[in-house]
Scaffold this active site. Structure first.
Site, PDB file in Angstrom:
ATOM      1  N   THR A   1       1.163   6.492  -2.631  1.00  0.00           N
ATOM      2  CA  THR A   1       2.003   6.818  -1.474  1.00  0.00           C
ATOM      3  C   THR A   1       3.266   5.973  -1.425  1.00  0.00           C
ATOM      4  OG1 THR A   1       2.109   6.604   0.938  1.00  0.00           O
ATOM      5  CG2 THR A   1       0.548   5.199  -0.164  1.00  0.00           C
TER       6      THR A   1
ATOM      7  N   TYR B   1      -3.107   1.275   5.307  1.00  0.00           N
ATOM      8  CA  TYR B   1      -3.117   2.474   4.456  1.00  0.00           C
ATOM      9  C   TYR B   1      -2.360   2.208   3.153  1.00  0.00           C
ATOM     10  CZ  TYR B   1      -1.717   6.984   2.616  1.00  0.00           C
ATOM     11  OH  TYR B   1      -1.474   8.037   1.768  1.00  0.00           O
TER      12      TYR B   1
END
Ligand code: UDP
Length: 337
Positions: free
Chosen positions: A117, A141
């Site tokens: 990501t 995350y």
């Protein structure tokens, strides 16, 4: 030989599985159906319902299906949730990836494609951000994904496994043939929330922060169509099968839109107005994140086909409408979707 797709019943994973099936590839899916749906996959593709951290189960399915490549999507993906529940994110994203990698190594799987990501960059010093920029995630995350990137690099050195890390920017849109789309219940991602608001499924859309150091004060993101992203995985697979080296690539278009611009696009494309409320910042959000995607274009020959915000929104909106009908029909016959 077969490709194992973890999270293949989820949003991006199901687009990938359709694309692989269309290309005549043999695929098996491992998914715990926590956010995915079996109906989102093409008929005939085997689904194993289970956890990526269940090593004996995964070893058995790799042996049974003669898996030689893994595309690993299964993960928790909501930035603010990760701020609230970091240990849950490290378990589901980092520990389960470690368990999967161990089984892959022990089972002789040689090729691995990992969903990373843009959140690994945090708030980048430069925009667009290149793959070699400083990695400084601002949320658990992002950290949970970065830890898996680190493991992959070490695993590559120690055991010779070849991998491609794809750092996704903001994924949106749906299969233009409307076979699948973003179907998660209680979704939090901007375009999904906005099309739900346009369809009257939500009373309003909240804008999280209007005081960022960006042109209009709202956050800027690089929105990539899910089909172009699935295509990037196809290119990565071809690269690894051709004996290509392990590599890391950004997946984005190289230009960004603010939250307000996205909201305008959704209103314009859907032809529907909805209530928008300006609110405070959300924890863990960087101001601006746009991809430098020169590397994937040059090295994998990746060429986007849907680099157009209105088209992304059009497909997201069309899917949302179809999903609402599917759910209505399912409720009518007492089925779960
Ligand atoms: N956002 C917003 N309202 C929403 C959902 C998202 O203002 O209902 C903003 C969010 O703060 C961020 C951008 O939209 O600046 C993209 O957020 P999203 O959750 O879609 O993806 P992320 O960039 O967090 O992965």
């Amino acid at each position: 030989m077969t490709i194992l797709v973890t999270g293949g019943a989820g949003y991006i994973g199901s687009h990938m599985v359709h694309m692989l099936a269309d290309a005549g590839e043999r695929v098996v899916v491992l998914d715990n159906l926590s956010t995915g749906f079996e109906w989102s996959m093409p008929k005939g593709v085997p689904l194993v319902i289970g956890e990526t951290g269940d090593q004996s189960r995964v070893a058995a399915l790799i042996a049974e299906h003669q898996v030689d490549a893994i595309i690993h999507f299964a993960a928790s993906i909501v930035v603010p949730d990760s701020v609230r529940d970091p240990l849950g994110y490290y378990r589901n994203n980092t520990m389960n990836s470690r368990a999967l990698l161990e089984v892959a190594v022990n089972s002789g799987v040689r090729q691995f494609i990992f969903s990373s990501t843009a959140a690994v960059y945090g708030n980048p010093e430069k925009s667009p951000v290149g793959e070699d920029a400083t990695l400084a995630p601002m949320s658990p995350y992002g950290s949970s994904k970065l830890m898996t990137e680190v493991m992959l690099k070490d695993v590559g050195v120690a055991y010779g496994m070849k991998y491609v890390i794809l750092r996704y920017f903001n994924v949106a849109g749906a299969d233009p043939a409307l076979r699948t789309g973003q179907s998660t219940l209680g979704a939090t991602h901007l375009i999904k929330v906005a099309v739900e608001a346009a369809l009257g499924m939500r009373a309003k859309l909240d804008i999280y922060g209007t005081d960022y150091n960006t042109p209009d004060g709202t956050c800027v993101r690089d929105y990539i169509h899910v089909m172009d992203l699935a295509n990037a995985h196809m290119a990565a697979l071809t690269h690894l099968r051709g004996g290509g080296d392990s590599a890391t690539f950004n997946c984005g278009y190289g230009h960004g839109y603010s939250v307000l611009e996205v909201v305008e696009a959704v209103k314009r494309v859907s032809g529907r107005d909805f209530h928008v409320e300006l609110g405070p910042r959300r924890p863990g959000d960087p101001a601006m994140i746009v991809a430098d995607s020169a590397r994937i274009r040059a090295q994998l020959g990746w060429t986007p086909r849907f680099d157009d915000l209105d088209l992304i929104v059009e497909h997201a909106f069309a899917w949302e409408r179809q999903l609402a009908n599917l759910r209505k029909d399912a409720r009518a016959v007492g089925r779960h979707t």
